[in-house]
Design an enzyme around this catalytic site. Structure first.
Site, PDB file in Angstrom:
ATOM      1  N   ASP A 252      -8.735  -0.586   8.502  1.00 55.77           N
ATOM      2  CA  ASP A 252      -7.335  -0.283   8.804  1.00 55.77           C
ATOM      3  C   ASP A 252      -7.105  -0.513  10.299  1.00 55.77           C
ATOM      4  O   ASP A 252      -7.918  -0.138  11.143  1.00 55.77           O
ATOM      5  CB  ASP A 252      -7.006   1.171   8.433  1.00 55.77           C
ATOM      6  CG  ASP A 252      -5.505   1.418   8.371  1.00 55.77           C
ATOM      7  OD1 ASP A 252      -4.993   1.669   7.268  1.00 55.77           O
ATOM      8  OD2 ASP A 252      -4.842   1.352   9.438  1.00 55.77           O
TER       9      ASP A 252
ATOM     10  N   ASN B   6      -1.281   5.526  -1.589  1.00 55.89           N
ATOM     11  CA  ASN B   6       0.134   5.887  -1.505  1.00 55.89           C
ATOM     12  C   ASN B   6       0.963   4.901  -2.327  1.00 55.89           C
ATOM     13  O   ASN B   6       0.689   3.705  -2.315  1.00 55.89           O
ATOM     14  CB  ASN B   6       0.596   5.850  -0.045  1.00 55.89           C
ATOM     15  CG  ASN B   6      -0.149   6.857   0.814  1.00 55.89           C
ATOM     16  OD1 ASN B   6      -0.324   8.001   0.414  1.00 55.89           O
ATOM     17  ND2 ASN B   6      -0.597   6.422   1.988  1.00 55.89           N
TER      18      ASN B   6
ATOM     19  N   HIS C  59      -3.335  -0.605  -2.319  1.00 58.70           N
ATOM     20  CA  HIS C  59      -4.503  -0.401  -1.462  1.00 58.70           C
ATOM     21  C   HIS C  59      -4.986   1.024  -1.618  1.00 58.70           C
ATOM     22  O   HIS C  59      -4.196   1.947  -1.773  1.00 58.70           O
ATOM     23  CB  HIS C  59      -4.199  -0.711   0.007  1.00 58.70           C
ATOM     24  CG  HIS C  59      -2.949  -0.085   0.540  1.00 58.70           C
ATOM     25  ND1 HIS C  59      -1.691  -0.549   0.217  1.00 58.70           N
ATOM     26  CD2 HIS C  59      -2.754   0.973   1.362  1.00 58.70           C
ATOM     27  CE1 HIS C  59      -0.784   0.195   0.827  1.00 58.70           C
ATOM     28  NE2 HIS C  59      -1.393   1.137   1.530  1.00 58.70           N
TER      29      HIS C  59
ATOM     30  N   HIS D  57      -7.075   3.715   0.545  1.00 55.51           N
ATOM     31  CA  HIS D  57      -7.671   4.059   1.840  1.00 55.51           C
ATOM     32  C   HIS D  57      -8.980   4.802   1.566  1.00 55.51           C
ATOM     33  O   HIS D  57      -8.977   5.788   0.805  1.00 55.51           O
ATOM     34  CB  HIS D  57      -6.778   5.029   2.620  1.00 55.51           C
ATOM     35  CG  HIS D  57      -5.417   4.532   2.967  1.00 55.51           C
ATOM     36  ND1 HIS D  57      -5.061   4.195   4.255  1.00 55.51           N
ATOM     37  CD2 HIS D  57      -4.299   4.345   2.213  1.00 55.51           C
ATOM     38  CE1 HIS D  57      -3.779   3.834   4.280  1.00 55.51           C
ATOM     39  NE2 HIS D  57      -3.293   3.918   3.057  1.00 55.51           N
TER      40      HIS D  57
HETATM   41  P1  AMP Z   1       0.346   2.912   3.425  1.00 54.50           P
HETATM   42  O1  AMP Z   1       1.246   3.853   4.148  1.00 54.50           O
HETATM   43  O2  AMP Z   1      -0.570   3.614   2.459  1.00 54.50           O
HETATM   44  O3  AMP Z   1       1.105   1.760   2.800  1.00 54.50           O
HETATM   45  O4  AMP Z   1      -0.639   2.347   4.528  1.00 54.50           O
HETATM   46  C1  AMP Z   1      -0.602   1.051   5.038  1.00 54.50           C
HETATM   47  C2  AMP Z   1      -1.766   0.941   5.999  1.00 54.50           C
HETATM   48  O5  AMP Z   1      -1.924  -0.408   6.348  1.00 54.50           O
HETATM   49  C3  AMP Z   1      -1.587   1.728   7.297  1.00 54.50           C
HETATM   50  O6  AMP Z   1      -2.659   2.674   7.430  1.00 54.50           O
HETATM   51  C4  AMP Z   1      -1.652   0.641   8.377  1.00 54.50           C
HETATM   52  O7  AMP Z   1      -2.329   1.060   9.545  1.00 54.50           O
HETATM   53  C5  AMP Z   1      -2.397  -0.475   7.666  1.00 54.50           C
HETATM   54  N1  AMP Z   1      -2.131  -1.829   8.157  1.00 54.50           N
HETATM   55  C6  AMP Z   1      -0.937  -2.402   8.370  1.00 54.50           C
HETATM   56  N2  AMP Z   1      -1.102  -3.672   8.781  1.00 54.50           N
HETATM   57  C7  AMP Z   1      -2.435  -3.899   8.819  1.00 54.50           C
HETATM   58  C8  AMP Z   1      -3.236  -5.027   9.153  1.00 54.50           C
HETATM   59  N3  AMP Z   1      -2.701  -6.197   9.556  1.00 54.50           N
HETATM   60  N4  AMP Z   1      -4.582  -4.895   9.086  1.00 54.50           N
HETATM   61  C9  AMP Z   1      -5.141  -3.736   8.699  1.00 54.50           C
HETATM   62  N5  AMP Z   1      -4.434  -2.649   8.352  1.00 54.50           N
HETATM   63  C10 AMP Z   1      -3.099  -2.720   8.418  1.00 54.50           C
END
Ligand code: AMP
Length: 123
Positions: free
Chosen positions: A35, A93, A106, A108
């Site tokens: 992340d 989420n 995704h 986490h």
């Molecule tokens: P969510 O709120 O569960 O959709 O989380 C999306 C996650 O994607 C967040 O924790 C961001 O920090 C992560 N994120 C967004 N863009 C990138 C990226 N280019 N590379 C890695 N992680 C990312």
């Protein structure tokens, strides 16, 4: 419920190689990468390679192979990150109430420190 997938989301771009990522693990059906804004010493995102918005969408429409490949990737990441013994949290989420920022499924995988309660209690 019908699911609409936006192929311009940032994880779709990562899968197409249009945006770089810090890969931790990959198999035929899943990619795992760090992340960009880690919440703990270990914070990895595991995504299916297919166009699925959420766990709900994925479990309705994915093949058995995709389901197995994705779940096995989650386990591989736990072991590669060394969080299996002390523990970790897996979070996915979805939608507005889940505050999903990226509309590609995704999970986490977060660990490397004590994480506290899952949710803050409402007062
Ligand atoms: P969510 O709120 O569960 O959709 O989380 C999306 C996650 O994607 C967040 O924790 C961001 O920090 C992560 N994120 C967004 N863009 C990138 C990226 N280019 N590379 C890695 N992680 C990312």
């Amino acid at each position: 419920m019908g699911f609409e997938y936006d192929d311009q989301n940032i994880f779709a771009k990562i899968l197409r190689g249009e945006i770089p990522n810090d890969t931790v693990f990959e198999n035929d059906h899943a990619l795992a990468f760090r992340d960009i804004t880690p919440q703990a010493p270990s914070h990895v995102l595991v995504i299916p390679k297919g166009p699925y918005v959420s766990l709900d969408h994925f479990t309705q429409e994915a093949s058995e192979g995709e389901l197995a490949g994705f779940l096995r990737a989650v386990g591989e990441v736990c072991r590669l990150e060394g969080v299996s013994e002390d523990g970790f949290r897996a979070i996915s989420n979805a939608g507005v109430h889940g505050v999903q920022e990226v509309p590609h499924l995704h999970v986490h995988i977060i660990g490397g420190r004590p994480l506290g309660r899952m949710l803050a209690r409402e007062t």
